[in-house]
Design an enzyme around this catalytic site. Structure first.
Site, PDB file in Angstrom:
ATOM      1  N   TRP A 127      77.092 -45.649 -15.606  1.00 35.30           N
ATOM      2  CA  TRP A 127      78.235 -46.155 -15.745  1.00 35.30           C
ATOM      3  C   TRP A 127      79.270 -44.984 -15.035  1.00 35.30           C
ATOM      4  CZ3 TRP A 127      83.388 -46.559 -18.205  1.00 35.30           C
ATOM      5  CH2 TRP A 127      84.056 -47.642 -18.010  1.00 35.30           C
ATOM      6  N   ASP A 208      77.966 -46.659 -25.743  1.00 31.36           N
ATOM      7  CA  ASP A 208      78.556 -47.606 -25.209  1.00 31.36           C
ATOM      8  C   ASP A 208      78.192 -49.081 -25.130  1.00 31.36           C
ATOM      9  OD1 ASP A 208      79.984 -48.908 -22.994  1.00 31.36           O
ATOM     10  OD2 ASP A 208      79.811 -47.531 -22.239  1.00 31.36           O
ATOM     11  N   ALA A 210      80.092 -52.678 -24.218  1.00 34.50           N
ATOM     12  CA  ALA A 210      81.068 -52.885 -23.102  1.00 34.50           C
ATOM     13  C   ALA A 210      80.325 -54.747 -23.016  1.00 34.50           C
ATOM     14  CB  ALA A 210      81.058 -52.761 -22.157  1.00 34.50           C
ATOM     15  N   LYS A 243      85.355 -58.092 -21.361  1.00 34.40           N
ATOM     16  CA  LYS A 243      84.580 -58.840 -20.652  1.00 34.40           C
ATOM     17  C   LYS A 243      83.915 -60.587 -21.833  1.00 34.40           C
ATOM     18  CE  LYS A 243      83.447 -54.975 -18.231  1.00 34.40           C
ATOM     19  NZ  LYS A 243      83.990 -53.654 -18.517  1.00 34.40           N
TER      20      LYS A 243
HETATM   21  C1  HCI Z   1      82.095 -51.625 -13.934  1.00 37.51           C
HETATM   22  O1  HCI Z   1      82.524 -52.871 -12.726  1.00 37.51           O
HETATM   23  O2  HCI Z   1      81.058 -51.605 -13.794  1.00 37.51           O
HETATM   24  C2  HCI Z   1      83.007 -52.336 -14.626  1.00 37.51           C
HETATM   25  C3  HCI Z   1      84.396 -52.690 -15.010  1.00 37.51           C
HETATM   26  C4  HCI Z   1      84.926 -51.202 -14.015  1.00 37.51           C
HETATM   27  C5  HCI Z   1      84.730 -50.318 -13.344  1.00 37.51           C
HETATM   28  C6  HCI Z   1      84.684 -49.354 -12.852  1.00 37.51           C
HETATM   29  C7  HCI Z   1      85.992 -48.750 -13.393  1.00 37.51           C
HETATM   30  C8  HCI Z   1      86.356 -49.325 -15.198  1.00 37.51           C
HETATM   31  C9  HCI Z   1      85.983 -50.492 -15.189  1.00 37.51           C
END
Ligand code: HCI
Length: 393
Positions: A127, A208, A210, A243
């Site tokens: 991420w 992590d 999420a 989520k």
């Molecule tokens: C994601 O799309 O990976 C999760 C949502 C997100 C994306 C960018 C910044 C914060 C949360």
């Protein structure tokens, strides 16, 4: 002073939101940011969340400050949902945080406070917020191989080879389930090998988590995290309720630190200290809703049922996309879409192909060809499959 500021790089995922919004085509399809959407394209407030909010409005008598670590009932209920009975509670310290990002940030700050020289290992890819925050905090960072571009599965041999070079005291960031951005995950036997290797090296895991409940179910998605927590003397877990409770904008997360029972007081004190330095008290509204839902048998059952609907809807979309891609490309090379788990799959398209999909077909995905499965519905699955076959067939 402000003239000293340099322009900052934008988040590629968040940038995509604006591009999609500004596209006038009615046929456009948004497979960008990781937000769950139902078949009509809405991100609904979950039933149990609505019910808890109503009850909260009726019964809440004060909005005075909560504790620095958040409400103890929230930390206890969420820790128990994540960890089950994997570790004794006298080893668990925790703070409520503004979302999962807040938990990651506080985890990294804690690591820097304790061991400023530690290297934080991240998967390649991961991420984008992970490397962004690590660099911002001036910490050392290293990458381990994760994705096999040929199979779109995990490059397990590469991962093990890279993690074999981890030094004692290093921190390894692992996605507990539903890897973002690839959708490719370790199986139970592979997790065991990673745990054994990292424990032998004397590394500390930072998990992590999420997307608990978005992959194989609430319990299964926590299995690796629980095994990690039970196996290491020290573990950090950054978890998000954005989520699985659908409360993205309420900023509801938790950072859990697990260590020796004798050190729990000092660890908790340091976590509280970090909250105080950064924002004093963590947000409470989302945390309170989560607590009410987890503590009330009826609300909890309804929430779990709706979360399961969400999960199964994404699994159905995965299977039908894989089926449509088989037909459209006359090959099995996209079958991995059905075996990936969570919201995302990295399709393995080139950046040029991703751009063509956006410009010519109005299909928006992240530049690395990550799609949000929940952005699809029964109508758009064949449209996407046909477009992919056209640009990459
Ligand atoms: C994601 O799309 O990976 C999760 C949502 C997100 C994306 C960018 C910044 C914060 C949360």
């Amino acid at each position: 002073m402000f003239d000293q500021l340099k322009a900052q790089p934008q988040d590629k995922i968040l940038q995509l939101i604006a591009m999609y919004r500004d596209d006038p085509r009615s046929t456009k399809i948004d497979l960008g940011v990781g937000v769950y959407k139902d078949a009509t394209g809405l991100t609904p407030v979950m039933r149990a969340v609505k019910a808890a909010e109503k009850k909260l409005w009726e019964t809440e008598t004060t909005k005075t400050y909560t504790g620095l670590a958040g409400e103890p009932a929230y930390n206890a209920a969420l820790s128990s949902m994540i960890l089950g009975t994997a570790v004794a509670t006298d080893r668990i310290a925790s703070i409520a945080t503004p979302g999962g990002t807040g938990a990651i940030r506080q985890a990294l700050e804690l690591i820097r406070l304790a061991t400023p020289e530690a290297t934080v290992w991240i998967s390649n890819p991961t991420w984008p917020n992970h490397p962004s925050i690590i660099k911002f905090l001036g910490m050392k960072m290293a990458e381990y191989r994760y994705f096999d571009a040929a199979t779109r599965g995990v490059d397990f041999a590469g991962l093990m080879e890279d993690l074999a070079t981890v030094k004692a005291g290093d921190v390894v960031l692992l996605h507990g389930c539903c890897h973002n951005p690839t959708g490719a995950n370790l199986d139970a036997a592979q997790w065991d090998q990673v745990i054994t290797l990292l424990a032998t090296k004397g590394a500390t895991p930072l998990v992590d988590l999420a997307y608990q409940g978005f992959g194989d179910g609430l319990e299964d998605d926590a299995a690796a995290t629980r095994r990690i927590a039970a196996a290491f003397p020290e573990t950090l877990i950054a978890a998000s309720c954005s989520k699985n409770f659908g409360i993205y904008r309420e900023r509801t997360g938790i950072l859990i630190g697990i260590g020796a029972a004798a050190g729990k007081g000092v660890l908790q004190g340091n976590l509280n200290f970090l909250n105080r330095q950064n924002f004093s008290f963590p947000p409470d509204h989302g945390a309170r809703l989560v607590t009410m839902i987890l503590e009330d048998a009826t609300l909890r059952a309804d929430w779990m049922a709706e979360l399961e609907e969400v999960r199964l809807n994404m699994l159905t979309l995965r299977q039908s996309l894989a089926d449509e891609l088989r037909k459209a490309t006359n090959s099995d090379r996209f079958d991995f879409v059905a075996t990936h788990r969570g919201m995302f799959s990295r399709l393995g398209l080139t950046e040029a192909q991703v751009n063509t999909l956006r410009e010519d077909h109005g299909i928006y995905m992240v530049g690395d060809s990550r799609i949000n499965i929940a952005g699809l519905n029964a109508r758009t699955v064949p449209i996407l499959a046909a477009a992919i076959a056209q640009v990459a067939g």
